[in-house]
Design an enzyme around this catalytic site. Structure first.
Site, PDB file in Angstrom:
ATOM      1  N   TYR A 128       6.553  20.399  -5.444  1.00  0.00           N
ATOM      2  CA  TYR A 128       6.211  20.679  -3.885  1.00  0.00           C
ATOM      3  C   TYR A 128       7.559  20.210  -3.366  1.00  0.00           C
ATOM      4  O   TYR A 128       8.008  19.267  -3.513  1.00  0.00           O
ATOM      5  CB  TYR A 128       5.026  19.871  -3.403  1.00  0.00           C
ATOM      6  CG  TYR A 128       4.922  20.021  -2.133  1.00  0.00           C
ATOM      7  CD1 TYR A 128       5.204  19.075  -0.924  1.00  0.00           C
ATOM      8  CD2 TYR A 128       4.487  21.307  -1.528  1.00  0.00           C
ATOM      9  CE1 TYR A 128       5.126  19.224   0.361  1.00  0.00           C
ATOM     10  CE2 TYR A 128       4.126  21.457  -0.174  1.00  0.00           C
ATOM     11  CZ  TYR A 128       4.620  20.580   0.898  1.00  0.00           C
ATOM     12  OH  TYR A 128       4.431  20.730   2.312  1.00  0.00           O
ATOM     13  N   ASP A 223      15.360  17.598  -6.195  1.00  0.00           N
ATOM     14  CA  ASP A 223      14.772  17.470  -4.983  1.00  0.00           C
ATOM     15  C   ASP A 223      14.304  15.933  -4.927  1.00  0.00           C
ATOM     16  O   ASP A 223      13.438  15.546  -5.421  1.00  0.00           O
ATOM     17  CB  ASP A 223      13.465  18.229  -4.780  1.00  0.00           C
ATOM     18  CG  ASP A 223      12.720  17.917  -3.304  1.00  0.00           C
ATOM     19  OD1 ASP A 223      11.728  18.536  -3.213  1.00  0.00           O
ATOM     20  OD2 ASP A 223      12.680  16.981  -2.820  1.00  0.00           O
ATOM     21  N   LYS A 251      12.229  11.023   3.757  1.00  0.00           N
ATOM     22  CA  LYS A 251      11.364   9.581   3.648  1.00  0.00           C
ATOM     23  C   LYS A 251      11.997   8.385   3.842  1.00  0.00           C
ATOM     24  O   LYS A 251      12.494   8.118   5.135  1.00  0.00           O
ATOM     25  CB  LYS A 251      10.593   9.833   2.462  1.00  0.00           C
ATOM     26  CG  LYS A 251       9.631  10.801   2.360  1.00  0.00           C
ATOM     27  CD  LYS A 251       8.771  11.247   1.157  1.00  0.00           C
ATOM     28  CE  LYS A 251       7.988  12.592   0.762  1.00  0.00           C
ATOM     29  NZ  LYS A 251       6.734  12.619   1.447  1.00  0.00           N
TER      30      LYS A 251
HETATM   31  P1  KE4 Z   1       8.464  16.712   4.573  1.00  0.00           P
HETATM   32  O1  KE4 Z   1       8.666  18.369   5.121  1.00  0.00           O
HETATM   33  O2  KE4 Z   1       6.954  16.740   4.359  1.00  0.00           O
HETATM   34  O3  KE4 Z   1       9.230  15.691   5.388  1.00  0.00           O
HETATM   35  O4  KE4 Z   1       9.014  16.904   2.965  1.00  0.00           O
HETATM   36  C1  KE4 Z   1       8.585  17.730   1.969  1.00  0.00           C
HETATM   37  C2  KE4 Z   1       8.711  17.140   0.464  1.00  0.00           C
HETATM   38  C3  KE4 Z   1       9.760  17.689  -0.097  1.00  0.00           C
HETATM   39  N1  KE4 Z   1       9.892  17.442  -1.362  1.00  0.00           N
HETATM   40  C4  KE4 Z   1       9.052  16.457  -1.822  1.00  0.00           C
HETATM   41  C5  KE4 Z   1       9.371  16.107  -3.189  1.00  0.00           C
HETATM   42  C6  KE4 Z   1       8.030  15.769  -1.174  1.00  0.00           C
HETATM   43  O5  KE4 Z   1       7.210  15.200  -1.758  1.00  0.00           O
HETATM   44  C7  KE4 Z   1       7.678  16.541   0.121  1.00  0.00           C
HETATM   45  C8  KE4 Z   1       6.522  15.987   0.878  1.00  0.00           C
HETATM   46  N2  KE4 Z   1       5.754  15.150   0.273  1.00  0.00           N
HETATM   47  C9  KE4 Z   1       4.347  15.270   0.664  1.00  0.00           C
HETATM   48  C10 KE4 Z   1       3.326  14.146   0.027  1.00  0.00           C
HETATM   49  N3  KE4 Z   1       3.667  14.328  -1.475  1.00  0.00           N
HETATM   50  C11 KE4 Z   1       4.138  15.157   2.285  1.00  0.00           C
HETATM   51  C12 KE4 Z   1       2.628  14.511   2.622  1.00  0.00           C
HETATM   52  C13 KE4 Z   1       2.342  15.690   3.503  1.00  0.00           C
HETATM   53  O6  KE4 Z   1       2.568  16.923   3.003  1.00  0.00           O
HETATM   54  O7  KE4 Z   1       1.485  15.538   4.426  1.00  0.00           O
END
Ligand code: KE4
Length: 412
Positions: A128, A223, A251
Site C-alpha cells: 500500500y 516507500d 508519518k
Molecule cells: P498517507 O497518504 O495515508 O499519509 O500515506 C499513504 C501511505 C504510503 N505508504 C505507506 C507504506 C503507508 O503505510 C501509507 C499509509 N498507511 C496507512 C496505514 N497502513 C494509513 C492509515 C489510513 O489509511 O488511514
C-alpha cells in the site's frame, strides 16, 4: 462523512464493533469521549514514535502557531528539516515536502516516469502506497481490510500501467522485466511491508530489485513512509544495505502533523519544478508547524538512544504475545522488525499477501474486540501493524501481555 470517518480503516468494519471516538492522547494512552483509557498501539498508524502529546513536540507547535501557521513562502524550518533528512539518509541529496504519503509516492512515480521516459510501474500485491489512482491496484492496508481488490473509478488505462508481482518473489519481477522491461519506469516497494501486516523482505529480495532495475534502466523507489526513522535514525535502507533511487517518507517526519516527502539523487530530483519540468506543488507543503514538529521529533530520536529502548520493549512484547498464544494453544505467526509487529492468526509463516490472506480474520476480530474491551487499542485490521512507541514502558507492555492472555483465552 461517508462511514462517519475520515479514513476507511477507522470505521472498524472488519472487527464488528463500533469505534471509540477519541478525545485526547497522552504518552502511550488514548482516552475516548466516554472517559475509557486505552494503551495505544495504533500510534496514528506510525507517526507517534514518541507517543501522544510529547512535551517537546507540543511546545514547538504551540509556540509556532503564535507566529502563524502558513505563509505560501519558504521558511527556515523546512530548510532545517530538509537538512536533517539529507544528512540522515545518504541516498537523498534533495528532498521535496508534500502533505501526505500518498502525495509523496504519487509524485515519485511521476518523477520516475519523466526521468526514464517510460510509463509502466511494478508494485507488489498487498503493498500500500496511498490512494493515488495507479497504486490502488491490489493494494494492502484499508483496501485489503475491506476486501476491495481494485477501486472503482480507476480507469483501466491507468491500471494497465501498473504491473503486479507477489512480495518477496524476485523471479516474478524478473519475468515482468523480461516481458516489458523497456517500458518499466520504476519498481515501488515497501522495504519492510507494513500493509499486509508486517512482512520482512526475504534474503536477496531487495538486492534482486536493485540489480534488475539498475540493469534495465528503471528506478527503484523505496516507500519508507512507515519505516523512515521508525527502525533507525534515517531509512531502513541503511540497515538493509540496499540503496534506492528515490525514497518516499511521511508519518514520523511530521511528528503527527500532515506531511510527506520524496527525495533522491541530485540528478533525478533536479527534474522537479521549478528546477526542472516535472510539475508538483502544494499549498501547505512544508508548512511551518509540521516542519517544527518533525524537526524536534528527529532531534529527539537522534539524541536519546530511543531505538535501543524501543528494541528492548518490542522484544519483551513479542515474547509475551508468543507465550500467551502458546498458553492457550492458538496457532499464531508473529512477524516483528524493530517496533513494528503483527500477530497473525495463521498456521503457516506469513511471507507475502497470499499467505497473509490465509490468516483467520474472524479470529483476529474476536481477539481485537476482547483486547479493546480490556483497554488495548489495536489497529482494527489483521493487515496492519502494531506500533510500539518510546512512551510504552514495561508497565504497559506487561499489562498488554496479561490482557492478551485473557483475550486469547476468551476467543472461540
Ligand atoms: P498517507 O497518504 O495515508 O499519509 O500515506 C499513504 C501511505 C504510503 N505508504 C505507506 C507504506 C503507508 O503505510 C501509507 C499509509 N498507511 C496507512 C496505514 N497502513 C494509513 C492509515 C489510513 O489509511 O488511514
Amino acid at each position: 462523512m461517508p462511514g462517519g470517518v475520515s479514513s476507511p480503516v477507522r470505521a472498524f468494519n472488519a472487527v464488528g464493533v463500533d469505534p471509540p471516538i477519541i478525545s485526547f492522547g497522552q504518552g502511550c494512552h488514548v482516552i475516548d469521549v466516554d472517559g475509557n483509557e486505552y494503551i495505544d498501539y495504533v500510534s496514528a498508524f506510525g507517526p507517534l514514535i514518541l507517543g501522544h502529546a510529547h512535551p517537546a513536540v507540543t511546545e514547538v507547535i504551540t509556540s509556532g502557531a503564535q507566529r502563524g501557521t502558513a505563509y505560501g513562502a519558504t521558511t527556515e524550518l523546512e530548510v532545517e528539516l530538509a537538512d536533517l533528512i539529507c544528512k540522515a539518509i545518504p541516498s537523498v541529496d534533495l528532498v521535496r515536502f508534500v502533505n501526505s504519503g500518498t502525495e509523496a509516492t504519487m509524485s515519485a512515480l511521476r518523477l520516475a516516469r519523466a526521468h526514464t521516459n517510460r510509463s509502466a510501474i511494478i508494485k507488489f500485491v498487498g503493498g500500500y502506497h496511498g490512494h493515488a489512482d495507479g497504486l490502488l491496484v491490489q493494494a494492502g492496508s484499508g483496501q485489503a481490510t475491506l476486501s476491495l481488490p481494485d477501486s472503482p473509478g480507476v480507469p483501466d488505462s491507468y491500471a494497465s500501467e501498473t504491473l503486479l508481482a507477489p512480495y518477496n518473489d524476485i523471479e516474478a519481477v524478473r519475468r515482468l522485466f523480461a516481458e516489458s522491461g523497456d517500458r518499466i519506469a520504476a519498481v515501488i516497494v515497501e522495504p519492510i511491508a507494513g500493509n499486509m501486516g508486517v512482512v520482512p523482505p526475504a534474503p536477496g529480495f531487495l538486492e534482486g530489485l536493485r540489480e534488475v532495475t539498475s540493469e534495465l534502466g528503471s528506478l527503484l523507489i523505496f516507500d519508507e513512509v512507515i519505516t523512515g526513522f521508525r527502525l533507525c535514525y534515517g531509512g531502513v535502507q541503511q540497515i538493509l544495505g540496499v540503496t534506492p533511487d528515490i525514497t518516499c517518507l511521511g508519518k514520523i517526519i511530521g511528528g503527527g502533523l500532515p506531511v510527506g516527502a520524496y527525495g533522491g539523487k541530485r540528478e533525478i530530483m533536479e527534474q522537479i519544478a521549478p528546477l526542472g519540468p516535472v510539475y508538483q506543488a502544494g499549498t501547505l507543503s512544508g508548512n511551518p508547524l509540521a516542519m517544527a514538529a518533525g524537526i524536534v521529533t528527529l532531534q529527539t530520536l537522534e539524541s536519546e538512544g530511543i531505538y535501543e529502548s524501543l528494541e528492548v520493549s518490542s522484544i519483551y512484547l513479542e515474547d509475551g504475545l508468543r507465550r500467551a498464544a502458546r498458553e492457550v494453544e492458538i496457532p499464531v505467526q508473529l512477524n516483528r522488525i524493530g517496533s513494528l509487529l503483527t500477530l497473525f492468526f495463521a498456521n503457516e509463516p506469513i511471507t507475502d499477501f497470499a499467505s497473509a490472506k490465509l490468516a483467520d480474520t474472524d479470529r483476529f476480530a474476536a481477539y481485537f474486540r476482547e483486547m479493546l474491551k480490556r483497554g488495548i487499542f489495536l489497529a482494527p485490521s489483521q493487515f496492519e501493524a502494531m506500533f510500539v512507541s518510546a512512551a510504552h514502558t514495561d508497565v504497559e507492555i506487561q499489562k498488554t501481555i496479561e490482557v492478551a492472555t485473557e483475550s486469547l483465552a476468551a476467543i472461540p
